[in-house]
Design an enzyme around this catalytic site. Structure first.
Site, PDB file in Angstrom:
ATOM      1  CD  GLU A   1      -1.859   2.153   1.251  1.00 56.54           C
ATOM      2  OE1 GLU A   1      -1.237   2.983   0.088  1.00 56.54           O
ATOM      3  OE2 GLU A   1      -2.213   2.894   2.372  1.00 56.54           O
TER       4      GLU A   1
ATOM      5  CD  GLU B   1       3.346   9.570   1.773  1.00 57.55           C
ATOM      6  OE1 GLU B   1       3.782   8.418   2.168  1.00 57.55           O
ATOM      7  OE2 GLU B   1       2.298  10.075   2.204  1.00 57.55           O
TER       8      GLU B   1
END
Length: 389
Positions: free
Chosen positions: A150, A159
């Site tokens: 995930e 990110e």
């Protein structure tokens, strides 16, 4: 995944991984990343159970991964699995429950200790091996049939954790292996929102407060600080008017057709493919209202691969929802000022998203747009820079 935002309202802090884990150092084609700094800014967030709890409470995401695994046991039964950024280890445990022969659960933070405890408590020590370390540095004794992770951040790519998944795929996935999820898409659409006026008022209020501060400092302490007005204004403008916002939009706030700005095949996409995203899209306005900005969201799919498709395709979407949606919500890019639009008007936008030079896990977005009225008239074009922090 994790968050770097701070300052006035707007961003939610905390990790976004289902296990909540960090996969690796990221990086990609840019300059080498200082791993110590990267850990301090990013991975340490994932070492706290309260962050894990927030992510594990996202039922939309949890249900999607649960259903993807247990409705596609053919991909797990008797297979080897690599869980990138395992966090608390729940995806590894589900993989074992679905019949995996061996699961390698990689976690870059001390959350690995909690993952080992959870694995032991659920009696899967003989199947699941928790490995603490970055994905780029660890070694496995064998290739794997499945990579599950995930990795998705705000607006999918914030990110840059997908870098670590790509690294894992290129090093450890068998030629016949499958990716969970297998595909992803980024979306954008024009929106209306009261946040546009609110943020404009917040900026003006900050500047009014600054001028009062200047006057007070001059009178009370005999120092003229007005030379700092321009940099202060630029600083506040970046925060209030140029930083994208986290929001859970209602579908009726979307005022035009949504467009796909990026499609990703997790089996073949490279780091270069995602380090810079460019797209031209158009949207037809659906009602008479104000164009206050644009919203970005994503979805991911669990399809397996062409030669070994999923028995049941599962979708996880972060699109605007009538309920509370997911913890990812949507990223909102506000225009200032808002523009009056009518049904049938067309917005043409050139979209570009690149990684921040200061922090490869953060993003910068440029929107170049032009509004064409249904009458054929062209309105003043706009060009806006935003920071996804």
């Amino acid at each position: 995944m994790g968050s770097f935002g701070n300052g006035p309202a707007g961003d939610r802090t905390g990790p976004h991984g289902i296990g909540g884990g960090g996969g690796g150092g990221g990086g990609g084609p840019a300059a080498a990343v200082d791993k110590g700094v990267d850990f301090a800014n990013y991975f340490c967030t994932y070492a706290f159970l309260y962050h894990q709890k927030e992510m594990l409470s996202d039922r939309v995401r949890m249900d999607a991964y649960y259903n993807a695994i247990f409705q596609n046991k053919n991909h797990f039964l008797g297979k080897t699995v690599l869980d990138v950024g395992t966090g608390s280890g729940i995806l590894a445990i589900w993989s074992a429950q679905a019949g995996a022969r061996k699961v390698y659960a990689v976690e870059a933070t001390k959350m690995s200790e909690h993952a080992r405890a959870l694995v032991k408590a659920n009696n899967f020590e003989d199947v699941i091996e928790v490995i603490e370390g970055s994905m780029e540095d660890i070694s496995l004794p064998e290739k794997v049939d499945v990579i599950i992770s995930e990795w998705m951040g705000y607006f999918l790519l914030r990110e840059s954790m997908f870098d670590s998944v790509i690294c894992a795929r290129d090093r450890w996935l068998k030629p016949t292996g499958v990716m969970y999820p297998s595909h992803a898409r980024m979306w954008m659409a024009p929106i209306r929102s009261g946040l546009a006026d609110q943020k404009s008022n917040d900026f003006e209020g900050a500047m009014d407060d600054w001028h009062c501060f200047l006057e007070d400092t001059r009178i009370s302490y005999g120092v003229d600080m007005s030379i700092l007005t321009k940099p202060f204004s630029e600083e506040q403008k970046k925060w209030y008017l140029q930083t994208s916002l986290w929001n859970n939009l209602h579908p009726n706030q979307v005022i035009g057709t949504a467009a796909t700005v990026k499609e990703i095949d997790c089996l073949t996409t490279t780091v270069d493919d995602i380090a810079e995203v460019r797209s031209n899209f158009s949207s037809i306005i659906k009602c008479n209202t104000r164009l206050c900005g644009f919203s970005g969201w994503f979805d991911v799919h669990f399809r397996g691969r062409m030669e070994d498709p999923a028995q049941k395709e599962i979708e996880l979407t972060t699109a605007p929802s009538v309920d509370n949606g997911t913890h990812w919500g949507q990223q909102v890019f506000l225009l200032n000022p808002a523009v009056a639009v009518s049904e049938g008007d067309e917005v043409d936008v050139s979209f570009a998203m690149t990684r921040s030079k200061e922090n490869h896990r953060l993003m910068e977005v440029v929107l170049d747009g032009r509004l064409k009225q249904s009458s054929g008239n062209l309105l003043q074009p706009f060009r806006k820079l935003f920071y996804v922090e």
